[in-house]
Design a protein around this motif. Structure first.
Motif, mmCIF file in Angstrom:
data_model
loop_
_atom_site.group_PDB
_atom_site.id
_atom_site.type_symbol
_atom_site.label_atom_id
_atom_site.label_comp_id
_atom_site.label_asym_id
_atom_site.label_seq_id
_atom_site.Cartn_x
_atom_site.Cartn_y
_atom_site.Cartn_z
ATOM 1 N N GLY A 154 -3.214 -11.864 -4.231
ATOM 2 C CA GLY A 154 -3.772 -11.352 -5.474
ATOM 3 C C GLY A 154 -4.377 -12.413 -6.375
ATOM 4 N N ASP A 193 -9.699 -2.192 -4.469
ATOM 5 C CA ASP A 193 -9.030 -3.484 -4.467
ATOM 6 C C ASP A 193 -8.225 -3.621 -3.187
ATOM 7 N N SER A 208 -6.453 -6.122 -2.220
ATOM 8 C CA SER A 208 -5.158 -6.774 -2.456
ATOM 9 C C SER A 208 -4.049 -5.734 -2.599
ATOM 10 N N SER A 209 -4.357 -4.623 -3.266
ATOM 11 C CA SER A 209 -3.345 -3.580 -3.450
ATOM 12 C C SER A 209 -2.949 -2.953 -2.120
ATOM 13 N N ARG A 210 -3.867 -2.941 -1.159
ATOM 14 C CA ARG A 210 -3.547 -2.387 0.160
ATOM 15 C C ARG A 210 -2.588 -3.299 0.933
ATOM 16 N N LYS A 243 -0.344 -5.128 -0.467
ATOM 17 C CA LYS A 243 0.953 -4.877 -1.101
ATOM 18 C C LYS A 243 1.573 -3.591 -0.554
ATOM 19 N N GLN A 244 0.723 -2.579 -0.329
ATOM 20 C CA GLN A 244 1.224 -1.329 0.236
ATOM 21 C C GLN A 244 1.779 -1.554 1.644
#
Length: 731
Positions: free
Chosen positions: A358, A484, A486-488, A490-491
């Motif tokens: 991130g 985004d 980056s959020s994927r 994290k998922q």
């Protein structure tokens, strides 16, 4: 000529023309100067980034060759010290068929036991006899021996300060390294051992499989600088530091030099192009400025706008340039230069790392995505994938660091190979247990299930070929231009937490994510942790295990979020070892390090790890806990140490320990090997010795202070124990 001079004078007499000329020169110099500086900085930065992988590659090759040469050295020692070799050189047994056949058999065995050895010879310098492994056998004269290429190297071997000489030579139209070792008898050279090594086998790791870097130069030289093996241009004058980026290492074992040189033009190809284009832009700017001065000097500042339009053909589409200001354009151009200083692969690796952690803002992400992934289609989704090593800390302790790097590299190759037929894919190793994949289907008709099947296949192949247990998390699809990424990632990491309940070697996808409750779990209470610590403190192993078993059942039935479970067990383990282990203990640091990888464990392994540590600590506390007899003995010893100046006996000591006199005597005999009376005497004499050393008291005064009513009795016991009278001891 006068006409041209007049026209030129007329043009430059105009203050507006001179201003345009000055602006043109300033802009040209700015572009050239900043371009030169940024090129130098980018070049230096790129060299620093590629130094580490090159160093690792050369170190790997060096260590592999050193290991093989250690085996060869062991073989040479075995051959030299073999009784058959000694008989062959020392005695006149050359006509003995048993001796000859024995030597040939021994050499054949050594040759066959190593894939590196081509043949082995033993040369008797005095009689000029030679015997070799099959098919050479024994020759009574060196002149008739089938391979004499090494003979010319013996003079060099005699002059070499080392007992071992290496020589590169040709044999049967192939390169070979001859290992020549002098054999001594009575401090004189009696013969030589020659081991012919297959260069292709000895240096097999110098060309990694799949390497496409054909322009790189790889050289191995001996301690004298002679080339033993080379690939590419092997002439020293061609490995020019100004033309090649050179990585060099020296083996402390063989003193060989390992050189890996990559042409700078190969590394800086794109950088050279950008540098050239910078100077082209500068030159074109200067040329157009001059044309504007001479062609349209009547217009004030409109030539600057035309100058900007001419630069439009050099614009990179990734730059959103406001052409009203040339300075802004130059700034963005040089920012582009800074970003493109490295190779495409290295930049993509850095990009994925920044994205996973991130560290990229939206605008920066969009710009770098267009630059680095221009061949990826914007109308197709991409998938963020995290690959994690199961039970990472156990895996980490099972391999050396070099082997870990190779295994992770192999994992990346497996997934890239499996997915490469139907997907665009890039693999990047992250810290600790994790690696990241970014995947995009080649066409819009690709089924999502195909991606899941291929990733599951990769898990199975890694287990089968590399013996690595992997879990993989796949996030929902995303169009990079509209979301985004980056959020994927994290998922995907959150999905991997399902490993706690689902087990190892599983694919974790959004469609199969486990539902969790918001409960914190009964085992999260502080008093429960206190009960565990108290149970260990009291050495109650079964009590502590029952509490942990109860908590295990409560966690499982509460269906709590994995993070809550990991956090609770981590806190319990940390609390236990900080209270009951020595921070200087090696096990303490190992357990603390393992806490970082708890999230790679299943619930059963996590609970078992905690249970094992609690059981071990409780048992250790139980061992250190004093017994009833130890308490009796401690009380009696304390009584003697305190009352030795008094007239005490066995009855007084036994009474202090609250046991009978017979029990007291038996206990003292078990613990000290002496009786109570002898122990009291020993304590009194030790105290008397201190007084004799540190005071000026008379012997009779000291005898009274340590509990003796009779000076003679004191002197007799002192001499019995110390071997000298108190008076002489005091002198």
């Amino acid at each position: 000529m006068n006409v041209y001079k007049y026209k030129a004078k007329l043009i430059f007499s105009n203050i507006k023309t001179r201003l345009i000329l000055i602006l043109t020169l300033v802009i040209c110099l700015a572009i050239a100067l900043v371009g030169t500086v940024m090129y130098s900085l980018a070049r230096h930065s790129l060299l620093e980034e590629i130094k580490v992988p090159h160093q690792q590659m050369v170190t790997f090759v060096r260590d592999d060759v050193d290991r093989k040469m250690n085996d060869i050295m062991t073989t040479s020692i075995y051959a030299v010290l073999d009784p058959l070799t000694i008989d062959f050189l020392r005695y006149d047994n050359h006509k003995s068929m048993d001796t000859i056949l024995g030597v040939v058999s021994m050499l054949d065995t050594l040759t066959q036991n190593s894939s590196i050895i081509d043949s082995i010879y033993i040369y008797d310098e005095k009689n000029r006899h030679v015997v070799g492994s099959s098919p050479f056998g024994f020759n009574s004269s060196i002149e008739t021996f089938g391979d004499k290429g090494w003979l010319s190297q013996l003079s060099l071997a005699e002059q070499d300060a080392n007992n071992v000489t290496f020589a590169k030579r040709m044999k049967d139209q192939g390169e070979m390294i001859s290992f020549i070792k002098r054999i001594y008898e009575d401090n004189k050279i009696s013969g030589y051992l020659i081991i012919n090594l297959k260069s292709s086998k000895l240096f097999s790791q110098i060309i990694p499989e799949g390497s496409t870097n054909n322009e790189a130069v790889r050289i191995i030289q001996d301690s004298k600088g002679e080339t033993l093996f080379s690939i590419g241009e092997n002439k020293k004058e061609q490995v020019n530091p100004n033309k090649y980026f050179i990585t060099r290492l020296t083996s402390t074992s063989t003193q060989w030099n390992y050189v890996y040189a990559v042409p700078q033009k190969q590394i800086f190809g794109k950088l050279y192009w950008i540098r050239t284009m910078t100077f082209v832009v500068s030159a074109v700017t200067m040329l157009i400025g001059m044309l504007i001065i001479f062609q349209v000097n009547r217009i004030t500042f409109r030539p600057i706008e035309r100058l900007i339009k001419t630069v439009r053909s050099h614009r990179n589409e990734a730059l959103e340039v406001d052409f009203t200001q040339l300075e802004s354009y130059v700034g963005r151009l040089l920012t582009q230069l800074t970003f493109l200083h490295g190779s495409n692969k290295e930049l993509k690796a850095k990009f994925i790392q920044d994205m996973v952690y991130g560290r990229l803002r939206r605008k920066e992400f969009d710009r770098k995505w267009r630059l680095l992934y221009s061949e990826w289609r914007p109308d197709l989704p991409v998938y963020a994938v995290i690959v994690s090593v199961d039970a990472y800390y156990n895996w980490l302790n099972g391999y050396k660091q070099d082997d870990q790097l190779l295994l992770k590299f192999a994992v990346g190759n497996i997934f890239e190979e499996i997915l490469g037929e139907s997907f665009r894919v890039q693999f990047e190793d992250l810290t600790q247990d994790r690696s990241a994949l970014i995947v995009q289907p080649l066409s819009s008709d690709m089924d999502l299930q195909m991606l899941y099947d291929k990733l599951s296949n990769g898990i199975e192949i890694a287990e089968k070929l590399l013996k690595i247990s992997l879990s993989v998390g796949v996030a929902e699809s995303l169009y990079p231009t509209s979301g985004d990424l980056s959020s994927r990632y994290k998922q995907a990491e959150v999905l991997l937490l399902d490993r706690l309940y689902m087990g190892y070697k599983k694919l974790h996808v959004p469609e199969q994510a486990l539902p969790y409750s918001e409960a914190q779990g009964p085992g999260s209470k502080n008093e429960t942790m206190h009960e565990i610590v108290q149970g260990i403190k009291e050495g109650k192993t079964e009590y502590t295990n029952n509490i942990l078993e109860k908590i295990r059942m409560e966690w499982e039935t509460s269906n709590a979020k994995p993070l809550h479970v990991y956090r609770w067990y981590s806190n319990v383990i940390k609390e236990m070892i900080t209270k009951f282990r020595d921070p200087e203990d090696e096990q303490f640091q190992e357990i603390m390090d393992s806490l970082d990888s708890l999230q790679t464990l299943t619930f059963s392994d996590l609970h078992q790890m905690t249970l094992d540590e609690a059981t071990y600590l409780a048992e250790e506390v139980k061992k250190r806990k004093p017994t009833k007899h130890e308490n009796y003995f401690r009380k009696m010893v304390e009584y003697i140490q305190e009352h030795y100046p008094e007239n005490i006996g066995v009855s007084h000591v036994a009474e202090a320990g609250s046991i009978s006199q017979s029990q007291a005597n038996v206990l003292f005999k078990q613990e000290t090997g002496t009786s109570i009376y002898d122990y009291i005497t020993q304590v009194r004499i030790e105290k008397a010795e201190e007084l004799l050393k540190n005071t000026n008291l008379k012997v009779i005064e000291i005898s009274e202070k340590v509990g003796y009513a009779s000076e003679n009795s004191f002197i007799r016991n002192f001499k019995k124990i110390k071997g000298i009278t108190p008076g002489k001891f005091k002198e």
